[in-house]
Write a protein that holds these residues in place. Sequence first.
Motif, mmCIF file in Angstrom:
data_model
loop_
_atom_site.group_PDB
_atom_site.id
_atom_site.type_symbol
_atom_site.label_atom_id
_atom_site.label_comp_id
_atom_site.label_asym_id
_atom_site.label_seq_id
_atom_site.Cartn_x
_atom_site.Cartn_y
_atom_site.Cartn_z
ATOM 1 N N LYS A 40 0.823 -1.213 0.000
ATOM 2 C CA LYS A 40 0.000 0.000 0.000
ATOM 3 C C LYS A 40 0.856 1.261 0.000
ATOM 4 C CE LYS A 40 -3.151 2.819 2.720
ATOM 5 N NZ LYS A 40 -2.186 3.959 2.729
ATOM 6 N N SER A 41 1.908 1.287 0.814
ATOM 7 C CA SER A 41 2.729 2.497 0.918
ATOM 8 C C SER A 41 3.377 2.864 -0.412
ATOM 9 C CB SER A 41 3.807 2.314 1.990
ATOM 10 O OG SER A 41 3.227 2.262 3.278
ATOM 11 N N LEU A 42 3.755 1.861 -1.192
ATOM 12 C CA LEU A 42 4.309 2.109 -2.525
ATOM 13 C C LEU A 42 3.216 2.189 -3.588
ATOM 14 C CD1 LEU A 42 7.364 -0.357 -2.465
ATOM 15 C CD2 LEU A 42 7.340 2.099 -1.959
ATOM 16 N N TRP A 43 1.991 1.785 -3.229
ATOM 17 C CA TRP A 43 0.856 1.700 -4.155
ATOM 18 C C TRP A 43 1.287 0.984 -5.434
ATOM 19 C CZ3 TRP A 43 -3.469 4.045 -1.847
ATOM 20 C CH2 TRP A 43 -4.674 3.851 -2.517
ATOM 21 N N THR A 44 1.863 -0.191 -5.241
ATOM 22 C CA THR A 44 2.427 -0.940 -6.355
ATOM 23 C C THR A 44 1.346 -1.339 -7.362
ATOM 24 O OG1 THR A 44 2.211 -2.953 -5.024
ATOM 25 C CG2 THR A 44 4.356 -1.864 -5.024
ATOM 26 N N SER A 45 1.776 -1.623 -8.560
ATOM 27 C CA SER A 45 0.837 -1.984 -9.625
ATOM 28 C C SER A 45 0.050 -3.237 -9.264
ATOM 29 C CB SER A 45 1.606 -2.204 -10.928
ATOM 30 O OG SER A 45 2.359 -1.049 -11.260
ATOM 31 N N SER A 46 0.708 -4.201 -8.614
ATOM 32 C CA SER A 46 -0.007 -5.402 -8.178
ATOM 33 C C SER A 46 -1.072 -5.049 -7.144
ATOM 34 C CB SER A 46 0.989 -6.406 -7.591
ATOM 35 O OG SER A 46 1.729 -5.827 -6.523
ATOM 36 N N TYR A 47 -0.775 -4.087 -6.304
ATOM 37 C CA TYR A 47 -1.742 -3.620 -5.294
ATOM 38 C C TYR A 47 -2.947 -2.984 -5.971
ATOM 39 C CZ TYR A 47 -3.442 -0.696 -1.375
ATOM 40 O OH TYR A 47 -4.206 -0.072 -0.423
ATOM 41 N N VAL A 48 -2.718 -2.206 -7.031
ATOM 42 C CA VAL A 48 -3.816 -1.564 -7.763
ATOM 43 C C VAL A 48 -4.760 -2.618 -8.337
ATOM 44 C CG1 VAL A 48 -4.399 -0.167 -9.798
ATOM 45 C CG2 VAL A 48 -2.489 0.501 -8.331
ATOM 46 N N VAL A 49 -4.199 -3.595 -9.038
ATOM 47 C CA VAL A 49 -5.020 -4.602 -9.706
ATOM 48 C C VAL A 49 -5.738 -5.484 -8.676
ATOM 49 C CG1 VAL A 49 -4.977 -6.556 -11.294
ATOM 50 C CG2 VAL A 49 -3.517 -4.575 -11.726
ATOM 51 N N PHE A 50 -5.004 -5.885 -7.633
ATOM 52 C CA PHE A 50 -5.593 -6.766 -6.621
ATOM 53 C C PHE A 50 -6.722 -6.071 -5.858
ATOM 54 C CE2 PHE A 50 -5.408 -8.425 -2.178
ATOM 55 C CZ PHE A 50 -5.924 -9.677 -2.438
ATOM 56 N N THR A 51 -6.482 -4.853 -5.380
ATOM 57 C CA THR A 51 -7.506 -4.170 -4.576
ATOM 58 C C THR A 51 -8.693 -3.743 -5.423
ATOM 59 O OG1 THR A 51 -6.284 -2.075 -4.807
ATOM 60 C CG2 THR A 51 -5.892 -3.389 -2.814
ATOM 61 N N ALA A 52 -8.462 -3.384 -6.686
ATOM 62 C CA ALA A 52 -9.591 -3.071 -7.567
ATOM 63 C C ALA A 52 -10.439 -4.316 -7.792
ATOM 64 C CB ALA A 52 -9.101 -2.505 -8.902
ATOM 65 N N GLY A 53 -9.777 -5.465 -7.907
ATOM 66 C CA GLY A 53 -10.522 -6.713 -8.044
ATOM 67 C C GLY A 53 -11.353 -7.016 -6.816
ATOM 68 N N VAL A 54 -10.750 -6.856 -5.627
ATOM 69 C CA VAL A 54 -11.497 -7.083 -4.390
ATOM 70 C C VAL A 54 -12.647 -6.088 -4.281
ATOM 71 C CG1 VAL A 54 -11.362 -7.126 -1.869
ATOM 72 C CG2 VAL A 54 -9.471 -8.019 -3.223
ATOM 73 N N GLY A 55 -12.395 -4.827 -4.688
ATOM 74 C CA GLY A 55 -13.447 -3.815 -4.655
ATOM 75 C C GLY A 55 -14.605 -4.164 -5.572
ATOM 76 N N ALA A 56 -14.287 -4.654 -6.768
ATOM 77 C CA ALA A 56 -15.343 -5.026 -7.709
ATOM 78 C C ALA A 56 -16.169 -6.195 -7.183
ATOM 79 C CB ALA A 56 -14.729 -5.370 -9.068
ATOM 80 N N VAL A 57 -15.497 -7.194 -6.594
ATOM 81 C CA VAL A 57 -16.214 -8.341 -6.035
ATOM 82 C C VAL A 57 -17.087 -7.905 -4.856
ATOM 83 C CG1 VAL A 57 -15.910 -10.506 -4.770
ATOM 84 C CG2 VAL A 57 -14.569 -10.069 -6.834
ATOM 85 N N THR A 58 -16.551 -7.020 -4.014
ATOM 86 C CA THR A 58 -17.321 -6.527 -2.864
ATOM 87 C C THR A 58 -18.545 -5.747 -3.325
ATOM 88 O OG1 THR A 58 -15.261 -6.360 -1.582
ATOM 89 C CG2 THR A 58 -17.191 -5.183 -0.740
ATOM 90 N N LEU A 59 -18.357 -4.883 -4.314
ATOM 91 C CA LEU A 59 -19.484 -4.113 -4.828
ATOM 92 C C LEU A 59 -20.508 -5.027 -5.491
ATOM 93 C CD1 LEU A 59 -20.930 -1.493 -5.413
ATOM 94 C CD2 LEU A 59 -19.429 -1.148 -7.401
ATOM 95 N N ALA A 60 -20.039 -6.025 -6.236
ATOM 96 C CA ALA A 60 -20.970 -6.972 -6.861
ATOM 97 C C ALA A 60 -21.783 -7.710 -5.809
ATOM 98 C CB ALA A 60 -20.200 -7.963 -7.730
#
Length: 425
Positions: A305-325
């Motif tokens: 999170k502190s580096l906001w790495t690209s893997s963090y972006v894709v992973f958390t957006a995926g979790v966010g989409a699943v949570t919203l769904a």
Amino acid sequence: MAATLAPPSAAPAAPAEAAAAPPAAPPPAAPRERLLSLDVFRGMTVAGMLLVNNPGSWAHIYAPLEHAEWHGWTPTDFIFPFFLFIVGITTQLSLGARRASGAGDAAILRQVVRRGALIFLLGLALNWFPGFQWGELRGVADPSFLDRVVYRLEHLRVMGVLQRIGLAYILAGLLTLRTTVRQQVAAVAALLVGYWALMALAAVPPTGRPGWQVWDAPGTTVDAWLDRVVLTANHIWAGGGGLRDPEGLLSTLPAAGTAVLGNLAGRWLARRDVGLAERMNGLFAVGALGMVAGLVWHWVFPINKSLWTSSYVVFTAGVGAVTLATCLWVIDVRRVTWWTRPFAVYGTNPMLAFLGSGIMARLLYSILKVEVGGDRVSVVEAVYRTLSLPGLDPRLPSLAFALLFVGFWYGVLLVCWKRGIVFRV
């Protein structure tokens, strides 16, 4: 041929009948779809932010309510990217409505820049509050009020949560205003892959070692070096020892990618030619794929999170989409809504909740002091000591204070909700 002509007496009757007939009514506009799940998802995120940001004691916190020490994640590490993800969704829906009402690109661009700049300035003002430095000043034995004001300005943190949101909002707006879905996907891919390459391959001053060799140690990466050079040690996060800012300059670029992914989700949710159940399924499926892709990327670019790495972006957006769904299925498809009101209340006034709670926290944790057992302590420490009982796990009263804090702000926001008071930027 003559038999096919109308009789002369009938010819003038057509215009008269047409004039007498009422004009055809325009087809009714499709009612605007209001998804309660969006407000609930945003409200859950804001309430979660208040919960993890305001414990009774920073030394006693349950593990899921703490950020990961460096690489990896906890549930707390989903909160900020969830908020940026929902910012992207709601921005797409609101700007789409403006465009449908006739607003041009120039007017929409001005709105995006103005709003993003205001959010940034509000974050800067929150960092500056109350305008002077309290407590002792290093190197000043008997500071005057002017000394305290000057010191505060000389050590004002430039970046922060709202500042990142404002900048990411502007960057995402620029990337999505006049681009197609395919172009947006390409832009996000280029942004995330480019950030990965820069963080991994660029030689980091002063050692000159490539980034992938040093990113296991906080403060040694190229983004931390850039913050120290541009912002200087006095104007970055004090908790990082003057070495790094978790909401720094370079890592704001992939954070904008989180908002763009939310924008793409908003485009999908706005489709009225696709049923709600199908949109929900699509969001869930793409989110699951994003989670897997992020975990795979984690092998070579750690989720951080502190580096906001690209893997963090894709992973958390995926979790966010699943949570919203999931929220869509429970709330808008199955209509199980009896539990949603507190989160909907939080979700309708997120800016007021964040700013108000931030000011309150600064007062309670740092500025206001009370006497307890002969000690002069903060209000939070006084409440925590009161809640602590012999033999009780110290994390429990810490959590109890955080829940009281969240409950207090629910009461404030509920009053605003009932009176129609919404703080918008």
